[in-house]
Each structure stands twice: as structure tokens, then as C-alpha cells.
Motif scaffolding. Structure first.
Motif, short mmCIF file in Angstrom:
data_model
loop_
_atom_site.label_atom_id
_atom_site.label_comp_id
_atom_site.label_asym_id
_atom_site.label_seq_id
_atom_site.Cartn_x
_atom_site.Cartn_y
_atom_site.Cartn_z
N ASN A 1 -2.33 15.06 1.25
CA ASN A 1 -2.80 14.00 0.35
C ASN A 1 -1.93 13.88 -0.88
O ASN A 1 -1.70 12.77 -1.38
N ARG A 2 -1.42 14.99 -1.39
CA ARG A 2 -0.52 14.94 -2.55
C ARG A 2 0.78 14.22 -2.19
O ARG A 2 1.27 13.39 -2.95
N CYS A 3 1.33 14.54 -1.02
CA CYS A 3 2.56 13.87 -0.58
C CYS A 3 2.32 12.37 -0.41
O CYS A 3 3.16 11.55 -0.83
N VAL A 4 1.19 12.00 0.19
CA VAL A 4 0.87 10.58 0.39
C VAL A 4 0.70 9.88 -0.94
O VAL A 4 1.23 8.78 -1.15
N ARG A 5 -0.06 10.49 -1.85
CA ARG A 5 -0.30 9.88 -3.17
C ARG A 5 1.02 9.60 -3.88
O ARG A 5 1.25 8.51 -4.41
N ASP A 6 1.92 10.59 -3.88
CA ASP A 6 3.20 10.41 -4.55
C ASP A 6 4.03 9.33 -3.86
O ASP A 6 4.70 8.53 -4.53
N ASN A 7 3.98 9.29 -2.53
CA ASN A 7 4.74 8.29 -1.79
C ASN A 7 4.19 6.88 -2.03
O ASN A 7 4.96 5.94 -2.22
N LEU A 8 2.88 6.73 -2.03
CA LEU A 8 2.28 5.43 -2.33
C LEU A 8 2.72 4.92 -3.70
O LEU A 8 3.03 3.73 -3.86
N ALA A 9 2.78 5.81 -4.68
CA ALA A 9 3.19 5.41 -6.02
C ALA A 9 4.65 4.94 -6.03
O ALA A 9 4.99 3.92 -6.65
N VAL A 10 5.51 5.67 -5.33
CA VAL A 10 6.93 5.31 -5.27
C VAL A 10 7.12 3.96 -4.58
O VAL A 10 7.86 3.10 -5.05
N VAL A 11 6.44 3.77 -3.45
CA VAL A 11 6.58 2.52 -2.70
C VAL A 11 6.02 1.35 -3.50
O VAL A 11 6.64 0.29 -3.58
N SER A 12 4.85 1.53 -4.09
CA SER A 12 4.25 0.45 -4.90
C SER A 12 5.18 0.02 -6.02
O SER A 12 5.39 -1.18 -6.25
N LYS A 13 5.74 0.99 -6.71
CA LYS A 13 6.65 0.69 -7.82
C LYS A 13 7.90 -0.04 -7.31
O LYS A 13 8.35 -1.02 -7.93
N ALA A 14 8.44 0.41 -6.20
CA ALA A 14 9.65 -0.22 -5.65
C ALA A 14 9.38 -1.68 -5.26
O ALA A 14 10.19 -2.56 -5.54
N VAL A 15 8.24 -1.93 -4.64
CA VAL A 15 7.90 -3.29 -4.23
C VAL A 15 7.67 -4.17 -5.45
O VAL A 15 8.11 -5.32 -5.49
N GLU A 16 7.01 -3.64 -6.47
CA GLU A 16 6.77 -4.40 -7.70
C GLU A 16 8.07 -4.78 -8.39
O GLU A 16 8.18 -5.86 -8.98
N GLN A 17 9.06 -3.90 -8.34
CA GLN A 17 10.32 -4.13 -9.04
C GLN A 17 11.36 -4.85 -8.18
O GLN A 17 12.45 -5.16 -8.65
N ALA A 18 11.03 -5.11 -6.93
CA ALA A 18 11.97 -5.74 -5.99
C ALA A 18 12.17 -7.20 -6.33
O ALA A 18 11.33 -7.83 -6.98
N PRO A 19 13.27 -7.77 -5.86
CA PRO A 19 13.45 -9.22 -5.99
C PRO A 19 12.25 -9.92 -5.35
O PRO A 19 11.72 -9.46 -4.34
N ASN A 20 11.85 -11.02 -5.93
CA ASN A 20 10.63 -11.71 -5.50
C ASN A 20 10.89 -12.58 -4.27
O ASN A 20 10.63 -13.78 -4.27
N THR A 21 11.43 -11.96 -3.24
CA THR A 21 11.60 -12.61 -1.94
C THR A 21 11.01 -11.67 -0.90
O THR A 21 10.92 -10.46 -1.13
#
Length: 187
Positions: A56-76
Motif C-alpha cells: 500500500n505504501r508503494c502504491v500510494r507513492d506511485n499514485l502521487a507521482v503519476v497524478s502529479k505527472a499527469v497534472e503537469q503534462a502538456p494539455n493534450t
């Protein structure tokens, strides 16, 4: 108590990945964490609960990283796909023990982690459905099931990376996963 708990989590992170969940005994966990068996049971009900905490700790950290990357990605759509997939794979593969726990040992742990795996898939499904689905042409396929299939494909690519004698490069895994996601989402 918290310090002993963290030592056990650290020991489990290493042993579950190095020896595998089935071969990691409570005695081995306690030896690496430098605590008694009695102290183990003051922190956890068993090695399954400890595996659940590590996973669960690995998943939580991964979800945070992926969410941040998607939020900061080009809007396409392509920009969000590339950012999210690359972030997921890079996070998992930058620490091979993490890749092994998230994609192999969680399955070896069996039924005790079914609900944790389902929660993890639901978390990643939500990110994909919220950020990547733009009325795809799915030829009548259910978009939710399509997302589950894409997640399964990514999991299998990472299992191959973990288990292969000559694993594909991380870059090749990213390119392949991006291709699958792009094609699945009609882009």
C-alpha cells in the motif's frame, strides 16, 4: 513501537523483493529488523499484514507521482498519456525491489492482498478515466473495461521486465506501453 514498525517495513521491503514473499519468514524479518518475534506481533498480526502495508505504501507513492505527472503534462491526450505512463514505469523501475513487490510478490502473497490490489487498480483507473478518456472510438467496447485491460497490459510488461533474463530497456517498456495506451484510446 513506531520505530520497530518502520524497521520491520524496511526489512520486509528488502526481503519480500529479494527472497520472495513465500520464502520470507517472520524469523527472517525479525532478524533483519533486529527485533524479537514477540515485538513483531505487537506491530503486525502476521507477514501478510506487513506485506499489505509495504504494498500500500508503494502504491500510494506511485499514485502521487503519476497524478502529479499527469497534472503537469502538456494539455493534450498524447501528452498526458506519455507523462502518466512514463511516470508510472520510471517510478516502479527506478527501484527494482519496488517493481518486484508491486507486480510479482503481490500476486504470490495471494488472497490476503486482493482488496489492496483492487484498490490500487481502482486508483489508477480513476486517474486514467479522469485524465485520458476523451470520448474514444472504442468500437462498442466498454471504456471502463478498456482501461482495466490497459492496466493489465502495463502490469504484464513490468512482470516481463522483472523476470526476464535479458529484460527490455525501461525506455522500450515506456514506448510499448504508450503505444498500447495511444491505440486503445484512439489516438
Amino acid at each position: 513501537m513506531q520505530e520497530r514498525r518502520e524497521r520491520l517495513i524496511s526489512a520486509a521491503y528488502s526481503l519480500y523483493a529479494d527472497l520472495g514473499f513465500p520464502d520470507t519468514t517472520i524469523e527472517k524479518l525479525c532478524a533483519v529488523a533486529r527485533i524479537s518475534n514477540r515485538a513483531f506481533y505487537e506491530c503486525f498480526t502476521g507477514r501478510e499484514e506487513l506485506m499489505q502495508v509495504v504494498y500500500n505504501r508503494c502504491v500510494r507513492d506511485n499514485l502521487a507521482v503519476v497524478s502529479k505527472a499527469v497534472e503537469q503534462a502538456p494539455n493534450t491526450l498524447l501528452g498526458r498519456i506519455e507523462a502518466g505512463v512514463a511516470a508510472y514505469i520510471q517510478f516502479v523501475t527506478e527501484e527494482p525491489r519496488r517493481a518486484r513487490i508491486l507486480h510479482l510478490e503481490v500476486r504470490r502473497a495471494g488472497d490476503c492482498l486482493t482488496s489492496s490490489r483492487q484498490a490500487a487498480v481502482a486508483g489508477f483507473t480513476q486517474i486514467i478515466e479522469t485524465n485520458l478518456i476523451e470520448a474514444p472510438d472504442t468500437d462498442g467496447a466498454d471504456p471502463h473495461l478498456l482501461v482495466l485491460g490497459m492496466i493489465g497490459a502495463l502490469q504484464e510488461l513490468l512482470i516481463e521486465w522483472v523476470l526476464a533474463d535479458d529484460p527490455p530497456s525501461v525506455d522500450q517498456v515506456v514506448k510499448t506501453a504508450v503505444h498500447i495506451y495511444r491505440r486503445s484510446l484512439g489516438n
